[in-house]
Design an enzyme around this catalytic site. Structure first.
Site, PDB file in Angstrom:
ATOM      1  N   LYS A 172       0.667  -2.750  -2.754  1.00 13.37           N
ATOM      2  CA  LYS A 172       0.504  -2.335  -4.159  1.00 13.37           C
ATOM      3  C   LYS A 172       1.361  -3.137  -5.148  1.00 13.37           C
ATOM      4  CE  LYS A 172       1.273   1.931  -2.705  1.00 13.37           C
ATOM      5  NZ  LYS A 172       1.333   3.370  -2.427  1.00 13.37           N
ATOM      6  N   ASP A 208       2.825   9.621   1.188  1.00 16.56           N
ATOM      7  CA  ASP A 208       2.165  10.513   0.212  1.00 16.56           C
ATOM      8  C   ASP A 208       0.965  11.255   0.807  1.00 16.56           C
ATOM      9  OD1 ASP A 208       0.766   8.110   0.331  1.00 16.56           O
ATOM     10  OD2 ASP A 208       0.582   7.834  -1.832  1.00 16.56           O
TER      11      ASP A 208
HETATM   12  C1  BGC Z   1       0.207   2.295   1.307  1.00 19.69           C
HETATM   13  C2  BGC Z   1       0.163   3.674   1.905  1.00 19.69           C
HETATM   14  C3  BGC Z   1      -0.055   4.712   0.835  1.00 19.69           C
HETATM   15  C4  BGC Z   1      -1.276   4.353   0.006  1.00 19.69           C
HETATM   16  C5  BGC Z   1      -1.539   5.349  -1.122  1.00 19.69           C
HETATM   17  C6  BGC Z   1      -1.015   2.047   0.451  1.00 19.69           C
HETATM   18  O1  BGC Z   1      -0.921   0.812  -0.206  1.00 19.69           O
HETATM   19  O2  BGC Z   1       0.293   1.312   2.303  1.00 19.69           O
HETATM   20  O3  BGC Z   1       1.365   3.972   2.603  1.00 19.69           O
HETATM   21  O4  BGC Z   1      -0.224   5.969   1.430  1.00 19.69           O
HETATM   22  O5  BGC Z   1      -1.124   3.065  -0.561  1.00 19.69           O
HETATM   23  O6  BGC Z   1      -0.457   5.463  -1.970  1.00 19.69           O
END
Ligand code: BGC
Length: 471
Positions: A172, A208
Site C-alpha cells: 500500500k 485488520d
Molecule cells: C495488506 C494486508 C491488509 C490489507 C487490507 C494489504 O495490502 O498486505 O495485511 O490486511 O492490505 O488493509
C-alpha cells in the site's frame, strides 16, 4: 449491519449511447463464470501451498497463522488502547467494553505523510509513539498505570506469537527502511520507551481482517471470515489447526489443544507468480509497473482502492489519445499518475441512469468542462467495468474460502472504503457469490463497524485475561 440487495448490477442496459472504442478496451474486464471458477480453483491451490510447511516459504499466498484461536465470548470487559496502522491514516483509540451492546470508543486520526510512508522506520514508529502520548494526555489516561494495548498492523506479518510479528514486506505504498525482517512489536515498544512518557503493554498485534472478524463475532456467532476491501484487500478465515502446519510445526500439539486457528491469508499477493496473468489486461500491467512494488500484490491491484481509480485513469488516457472521449478537452489531472481517485469511481457510479450530478462534480474536480452526455455515460461505463471486475474477483476469493471451510451457513464481516462507499460493490459481491456457490449454502455480508479498533480491544481483552487466569 446487513444490507439489502438492489437491482443495480447490470452495467450494459443503462445507456442509450454506443461507445465501441471503450467497449473494445473494457471487454477484457468482463469475467465469465468459467474464468471465475478457474480463479477459485487456482486460489484454493495457492492457499494450500501457503498452509503447508513444505511449500510455505515459496508460496505467494502466505496464509500466516495469527495465534488467535478463540472467538470473543461476549463477556469481555474493560478499558483498552488500540492503534490502527494500515493506510493513509493512523488512529489511536481508547475502547471501553462495558457490555455486549455498550462499547464506548474515543479515537483520533492522524494523517500519515508521504515522508513517513517512505522514510526510515524509526521515524514512523516515533511518530506513532508521539500520537499515542498526545492522545493519552488529551484524554487524561493514567500514565503510571500499565494499560494493555492491541496493535492493528495491516501488512503481511509472520507472527511468532500473539505479541510478536516479523514484517515480511510492505504494501500500500509504504516502503519505510529498517522494518522488513524486524519484530514490529519490538520497534513500537522501543519507540514508546524512547519517549519515556507512558506505561503501555502491547499484548497483541493483529491484522485488520482479524479485527474485523472479531468485532463482528462479538455479536454474531456464525461469523467465520473477515474481509477488507479498502486501500488494500485481504481476508482471514477459520482453519482447522491441523491444517495450519506452520503453527503445528513450531508448537507441540497438546492433547485437547484448540481445534481452530484464524489464518491471515494475505490474498492480495495472489498472482505474484503469474497464475492470474490469464485475466490481466494491459492496463493492469501498466498499474503494476507504475507502482511502488512492481510484480507484487497482483490480485490486490485488480481490486483495491489504491488502484481502481488509476485503472480508470489509464483507460481514459488511452481513449483520449484515440480521440474517443473528451475530444478537445485538456486535463492535466488525467495525465498525472494517481490523480483519478477511487472515490471518483464511487461517486460517478452513484448517479443513476440519465443523471450526471456526481459525474459533473468529478469532471469539475479534474478540470474537464463541457463534456457531452455521451462522454459522461462512457466514463460511467468504464468505472462500472473496472469496479464490477473488482467485485467479481472478491466474490471468487470469498467463495474459495467458504468452500475450503466446508460450512453451510456463514457470516462474513467486511470493512474498507471501497466496500463502504461504492454504491454497487455490496450487491455485485452478493450476486456473484450466489452465482458461484452451491445452492444450499447460506451466507450474510455484514458491515463490521470499526473492526480494526474494536477487534484489537477484544483480542487485547482476551490476551490480558488469559494471562491473568494462568497466573
Ligand atoms: C495488506 C494486508 C491488509 C490489507 C487490507 C494489504 O495490502 O498486505 O495485511 O490486511 O492490505 O488493509
Amino acid at each position: 449491519m446487513t444490507r439489502s440487495i438492489t437491482n443495480s448490477t447490470n452495467i450494459t442496459s443503462q445507456t442509450k449511447y454506443k461507445f465501441p472504442e471503450a467497449h473494445e478496451l473494457c471487454k477484457e474486464f468482463v469475467l465469465s463464470k468459467k474464468v471465475m471458477n478457474e480463479v477459485i480453483e487456482r486460489l484454493t491451490k495457492e492457499i494450500k501451498l501457503g498452509l503447508a510447511k513444505a511449500t510455505h516459504d515459496k508460496a505467494t499466498v502466505k496464509c500466516f497463522v495469527t495465534y488467535v484461536q478463540d472467538f470473543p465470548s461476549g463477556q469481555e470487559r474493560g478499558k483498552y488502547l488500540a492503534l490502527d496502522l494500515g493506510g493513509t491514516n493512523f488512529r489511536v483509540l481508547m475502547i471501553e467494553l462495558k457490555s455486549q451492546t455498550d462499547v464506548k470508543i474515543i479515537s483520533k486520526s492522524f494523517g500519515i505523510s508521504k515522508e513517513l510512508m517512505t522514510g526510515p522506520g524509526q521515524m514512523l514508529f516515533d511518530f506513532i509513539a508521539e500520537c499515542l502520548s498526545k492522545f493519552c494526555t488529551e484524554h487524561n489516561v493514567d500514565k503510571k498505570k500499565e494499560i494493555p494495548l492491541g496493535f492493528t498492523f495491516s501488512f503481511p506479518l509472520m507472527q511468532q506469537g500473539l505479541d510478536r510479528g516479523i514484517l515480511k514486506v510492505w504494501t500500500k505504498g509504504f516502503i519505510c527502511s529498517g522494518v522488513v525482517g524486524q519484530d514490529v512489536v519490538q520497534l513500537l515498544d522501543e519507540a514508546i520507551q524512547r519517549r519515556n512518557e507512558i506505561k503501555i503493554k502491547i499484548v497483541a498485534i493483529i491484522n485488520d481482517t482479524v479485527g474485523t472478524l472479531m468485532a463482528c463475532a462479538f455479536y454474531k456467532c456464525n461469523c467465520r471470515i473477515g474481509l477488507i476491501v479498502g486501500t488494500g484487500t485481504n481476508a482471514c478465515y477459520v482453519e482447522k489447526t491441523q491444517n495450519a502446519e506452520m503453527f503445528e510445526a513450531n508448537h507441540e500439539r497438546t492433547p485437547g489443544g484448540k481445534e481452530h486457528m484464524i489464518i491471515n491469508s494475505e490474498w492480495g499477493a495472489f498472482g505474484d507468480n503469474g497464475v492470474i496473468d490469464f485475466l490481466r489486461t494491459p492496463f493492469d500491467k501498466q498499474v503494476d509497473e507504475g507502482s511502488h512494488n512492481p510484480g507484487r500484490q497482483i490480485y490486490e491491484k485488480c481490486i483495491s482502492g489504491l488502484f481502481l481509480g488509476e485503472l480508470v485513469r489509464l483507460i481514459l488516457v488511452d481513449l483520449m489519445q484515440k480521440g474517443a472521449i473528451f475530444a478537445n478537452q485538456e486535463s492535466h489531472s488525467i495525465q498525472e499518475k494517481g490523480k483519478f481517485l477511487t472515490r471518483f469511481v464511487s461517486e460517478i457510479e452513484t448517479d443513476i441512469s440519465g443523471a450526471f450530478d456526481y459525474t459533473d462534480c468529478v469532471l469539475n474536480e479534474i478540470g474537464i468542462r463541457n463534456a457531452s452526455d455521451k462522454d459522461k455515460a462512457c466514463l460511467r461505463y468504464i468505472c462500472q467495468a473496472v469496479s464490477t471486475r473488482a467485485a467479481q474477483l472478491t466474490a471468487c476469493g470469498l467463495v474459495c474460502l467458504i468452500n475450503k471451510m466446508d460450512v453451510k451457513d456463514v457470516a462474513i464481516a467486511i470493512d474498507g472504503s471501497v466496500y463502504r462507499h461504492h454504491p454497487r460493490f455490496h450487491d455485485m459481491l452478493y450476486i456473484n457469490m450466489k452465482r458461484l456457490l452451491q445452492k444450499d449454502i447460506e451466507f450474510q455480508l455484514i458491515l463490521s463497524e470499526d473492526g480494526s479498533g474494536r477487534g484489537a480491544a477484544l483480542i487485547a481483552a482476551a490476551a490480558t485475561n488469559s494471562k491473568m487466569n494462568s497466573k
